[in-house]
Design a protein around this motif. Sequence first.
Motif, PDB file in Angstrom:
ATOM      1  N   SER A 114       6.458  13.912   7.208  1.00 41.61           N
ATOM      2  CA  SER A 114       6.849  13.047   6.107  1.00 41.61           C
ATOM      3  C   SER A 114       7.657  13.864   5.101  1.00 41.61           C
ATOM      4  CB  SER A 114       5.582  12.472   5.455  1.00 41.61           C
ATOM      5  OG  SER A 114       5.903  11.888   4.231  1.00 41.61           O
ATOM      6  N   PRO A 115       8.991  13.859   5.238  1.00 40.36           N
ATOM      7  CA  PRO A 115       9.832  14.677   4.348  1.00 40.36           C
ATOM      8  C   PRO A 115       9.536  14.351   2.888  1.00 40.36           C
ATOM      9  CG  PRO A 115      11.135  13.702   6.097  1.00 40.36           C
ATOM     10  CD  PRO A 115       9.779  13.091   6.204  1.00 40.36           C
ATOM     11  N   GLY A 116       9.469  15.381   2.090  1.00 37.27           N
ATOM     12  CA  GLY A 116       9.162  15.167   0.680  1.00 37.27           C
ATOM     13  C   GLY A 116       7.706  15.437   0.366  1.00 37.27           C
ATOM     14  N   PHE A 117       6.908  15.654   1.410  1.00 31.12           N
ATOM     15  CA  PHE A 117       5.485  15.906   1.194  1.00 31.12           C
ATOM     16  C   PHE A 117       5.282  17.155   0.350  1.00 31.12           C
ATOM     17  CE2 PHE A 117       1.438  17.852   2.331  1.00 31.12           C
ATOM     18  CZ  PHE A 117       0.574  16.794   2.219  1.00 31.12           C
ATOM     19  N   GLN A 134       7.511  15.138 -13.972  1.00 33.56           N
ATOM     20  CA  GLN A 134       7.545  13.745 -14.397  1.00 33.56           C
ATOM     21  C   GLN A 134       6.733  13.604 -15.678  1.00 33.56           C
ATOM     22  OE1 GLN A 134       7.173  11.028 -10.986  1.00 33.56           O
ATOM     23  NE2 GLN A 134       5.818   9.881 -12.311  1.00 33.56           N
ATOM     24  N   PHE A 193       4.225  16.821 -10.527  1.00 36.23           N
ATOM     25  CA  PHE A 193       3.790  15.677  -9.739  1.00 36.23           C
ATOM     26  C   PHE A 193       4.186  15.870  -8.287  1.00 36.23           C
ATOM     27  CE2 PHE A 193       4.800  11.671  -7.705  1.00 36.23           C
ATOM     28  CZ  PHE A 193       3.599  11.014  -7.837  1.00 36.23           C
ATOM     29  N   GLN A 221       2.518  15.642  -3.838  1.00 34.25           N
ATOM     30  CA  GLN A 221       1.358  15.615  -2.945  1.00 34.25           C
ATOM     31  C   GLN A 221       0.537  16.899  -3.065  1.00 34.25           C
ATOM     32  OE1 GLN A 221       0.456  13.014  -0.705  1.00 34.25           O
ATOM     33  NE2 GLN A 221       1.880  11.865  -1.947  1.00 34.25           N
ATOM     34  N   ASP A 274      -1.577  16.779  -6.032  1.00 30.61           N
ATOM     35  CA  ASP A 274      -2.713  15.890  -5.783  1.00 30.61           C
ATOM     36  C   ASP A 274      -3.802  16.614  -4.999  1.00 30.61           C
ATOM     37  OD1 ASP A 274      -1.538  13.785  -7.054  1.00 30.61           O
ATOM     38  OD2 ASP A 274      -0.731  12.857  -5.242  1.00 30.61           O
ATOM     39  N   ARG A 317      -5.658  18.936  -7.209  1.00 32.41           N
ATOM     40  CA  ARG A 317      -6.593  18.215  -8.070  1.00 32.41           C
ATOM     41  C   ARG A 317      -7.823  17.781  -7.276  1.00 32.41           C
ATOM     42  NH1 ARG A 317      -3.721  13.729 -10.626  1.00 32.41           N
ATOM     43  NH2 ARG A 317      -3.943  12.856  -8.575  1.00 32.41           N
ATOM     44  N   ARG A 328      -6.121  14.373   3.249  1.00 30.74           N
ATOM     45  CA  ARG A 328      -4.836  13.801   2.864  1.00 30.74           C
ATOM     46  C   ARG A 328      -3.926  13.596   4.068  1.00 30.74           C
ATOM     47  NH1 ARG A 328      -2.107  12.839  -2.192  1.00 30.74           N
ATOM     48  NH2 ARG A 328      -4.311  12.631  -2.524  1.00 30.74           N
ATOM     49  N   ILE A 378      -3.835  10.491   6.509  1.00 28.35           N
ATOM     50  CA  ILE A 378      -3.051   9.307   6.129  1.00 28.35           C
ATOM     51  C   ILE A 378      -1.574   9.548   6.403  1.00 28.35           C
ATOM     52  CG2 ILE A 378      -2.411   7.791   4.226  1.00 28.35           C
ATOM     53  CD1 ILE A 378      -5.138   8.262   3.037  1.00 28.35           C
ATOM     54  N   ILE A 379      -1.117  10.769   6.105  1.00 27.15           N
ATOM     55  CA  ILE A 379       0.286  11.108   6.354  1.00 27.15           C
ATOM     56  C   ILE A 379       0.597  10.980   7.851  1.00 27.15           C
ATOM     57  CG2 ILE A 379       2.012  12.959   6.217  1.00 27.15           C
ATOM     58  CD1 ILE A 379       1.232  11.932   3.478  1.00 27.15           C
ATOM     59  N   HIS A 428      -0.712   8.989   9.807  1.00 26.93           N
ATOM     60  CA  HIS A 428      -1.006   7.615  10.222  1.00 26.93           C
ATOM     61  C   HIS A 428      -2.202   7.563  11.182  1.00 26.93           C
ATOM     62  CE1 HIS A 428       3.364   6.149   9.271  1.00 26.93           C
ATOM     63  NE2 HIS A 428       2.892   6.977   8.375  1.00 26.93           N
ATOM     64  N   SER A 487      -8.435   5.534   9.787  1.00 25.50           N
ATOM     65  CA  SER A 487      -9.562   6.138   9.083  1.00 25.50           C
ATOM     66  C   SER A 487     -10.795   6.290   9.975  1.00 25.50           C
ATOM     67  CB  SER A 487      -9.920   5.300   7.858  1.00 25.50           C
ATOM     68  OG  SER A 487      -8.923   5.441   6.887  1.00 25.50           O
ATOM     69  N   GLN A 488     -10.892   5.431  10.992  1.00 17.88           N
ATOM     70  CA  GLN A 488     -12.062   5.502  11.870  1.00 17.88           C
ATOM     71  C   GLN A 488     -12.157   6.862  12.557  1.00 17.88           C
ATOM     72  OE1 GLN A 488     -10.265   2.817  11.489  1.00 17.88           O
ATOM     73  NE2 GLN A 488     -11.492   0.957  11.697  1.00 17.88           N
TER      74      GLN A 488
END
Lengths: 355, 331
Positions: free
Chosen positions: A34-37, A43, A48, A50, A53, A56, A298, A301-302, A304, A307-308
């Motif tokens: 996912s480019p930009g990750f 900001q 700001f 990923q 995040d 944090r 994290r 989700i990236i 895809h 969640s199972q």
Amino acid sequence: MTAPTELARRVVHHKLFWPVVALLVLLLAAGVRSPGFLSVTVQDGHLFGQVIDIMRGAATPLLLALGMALVIATGGIDLSVGAVMAISLAVSLQFLDNSATADQPSTAVVAVLLGVAVALVLGAFNGFMVTVLGIQPFIATMILMVAGRGIAMLITKGQITTTTSPPFKTIGSGFFLGLPMPVIIAAVAFVVVVIVVRRTALGMLLESIGINREAARLAGVRSRNVTWFAYAASGLLAGLAGIVYGAPTMAADANNIGLMKEMDAILCVVLGGTSLMGGKFYLGGTVVGALILTTIERVVIIFHIPSQTTPLFKAIVIIAVCIAQSPVLLRRLDLRRLRRASRRRAELASQEVPA
Amino acid sequence: MIRRKFAKVGLAAVAAVSALTLAACSSNGGGSSTETTAGGNGGDGDLIKVGFSQLGAESGWRTANTESVKASLTKENGIDLIFVDAQQKQENQIKALRDFIAQDVDIIAFSPVIETGWDEVLQEIKDAEIPVVLVDRTVDTTVEDPYVTWIGADFRLEGEMAGEWVKENYPDAKIFELQGTLGSGAQVDREEGFDAVVGADKIIGKATGNFTRAEGKTAVEAALQAYPDMDLIFAHNDDMGLGAIEAIEAAGKKPGEDIIIVTVDAVRDGLQALHDGKFNFVVECNPVFGDQIVDLVKKVYAGEEVPKETIVVDATFDQSITQEEIDARLY
């Protein structure tokens, strides 16, 4: 052997090599997927992205893991940290809820101090059980793990206490010097623990107790006081973690805050290269451990991944890191390398003879 | 003493008093916190003695449900309520149910904390011939005919209602679904209902937020990166939706405009977000059905025929909601 290969060997053999590799692989893979990750932007005057995040998110497990590492160093374990999180948050929020001046920074400070103080008392209670009464750490701390949520429920009267206090909320969702507040708090806690433990003899004493309690005692280490300190510190840090974790939502959910977080904390410590047998411990490693844990959650989700299957993915990464760190495996590899090297030397020698 | 006999003789015998008890029936919607009427084998023989075991207080929804039960099952409504909070532990709940048998209540009502493990205690209740009313959740048991009736929300229908709205207003939406705690009835059924209506091809991604604000926020933070073209989030409850708002705002986007948010629950915070234009559509999951429980309890006590399932009516809200409606909300 030349200097660069010697350096490489030492890097590969460093305790933190494989955890750091795992972390970098996870981050890079997510960056490719996912480019930009990996990009971080500014900001509204704060950082700001990923990665921010993730930092944090790693604050809470890190706070828990710092205390856990000290306890594990003494050969003990603290299962109560999750419940202590719930109690400290319950105390803080209940205090704010009953206070008429919840929007004053001073009230928020008192609330935090109160929550952390209660957590410190609970940690000291664990220490008392383990050192004075001689109860096994697993059992001694399990008492609070089970009963702690009941205590938190008593404090919140069985309800979910929700309240508003902007200064208190800042602890969880505010920014300082462009970084999220939890990151700052965790970093400060880390530095303080490192200074207290590594700039004094305390760390060595903790390790000596973990390696051989009786020998340490005979050598003049006050093992009781030092162990007690470890449990108290673990309680205090868990209390802080509870407040940092609960501050953004301001809801003291006694049943769910910190649930299973003791396992996360143990995992961070182990991923960081500390053995559960006690003895040597690595505070820097727990930072990497906490970052790995948060990054895994994290990247699913990236990637895809449904969640199972998240727990399975988590398990695979952790097993891989643990196997790579396995001392038995490392010794085997070393032996093979040595044997190969000696064989090569022998071959070289036999070639040199005729010449 | 009279009540003790009733329970032994069975339901048929008490049909005669049905008219009397039904006459006392009135739905008491309002009223704040009515005190629990605990124990007491007192002389108020005309009251129906109901043992209610609530599973705990795991969410704001549950708290509102508890309030509603306590406010409705009152002496004025002809019910002597023994309310026990199980604090989310099955052993507490089983103990409470056994206490109810020992106290010889007329009707046992409970919200089981999990589905399995009730065989023994349900058999004991059956042997004591006490009718059971299940509230909100169901049981999975080998006991035949374990309960008289069930009352609760239809999660699937809630998912469908959310789906219908999305299909009508945003037929081309690229949807990210924020799932509740995996395996919970609310997650499985809401997801099934929603996905069936909007079509699985519209859903570009799913992840769980465990019904909490914090984890909902974390999931959406990652989703904003992983699915840059998503423009609609369906959250299985309000709390996760509120977490999504925080994540979206932190990313510099406008929740409710850049990314449409649809949720289920309709707690006050959620409706406030709807009023502020940050949510777009909220399906209610109504916890205030104490009055409906009273009706059921009375019918069961009177031995009347009751449907096996009673579905609590859920409303839906869009951004036309007024501040007064929100302020009037009990939870």
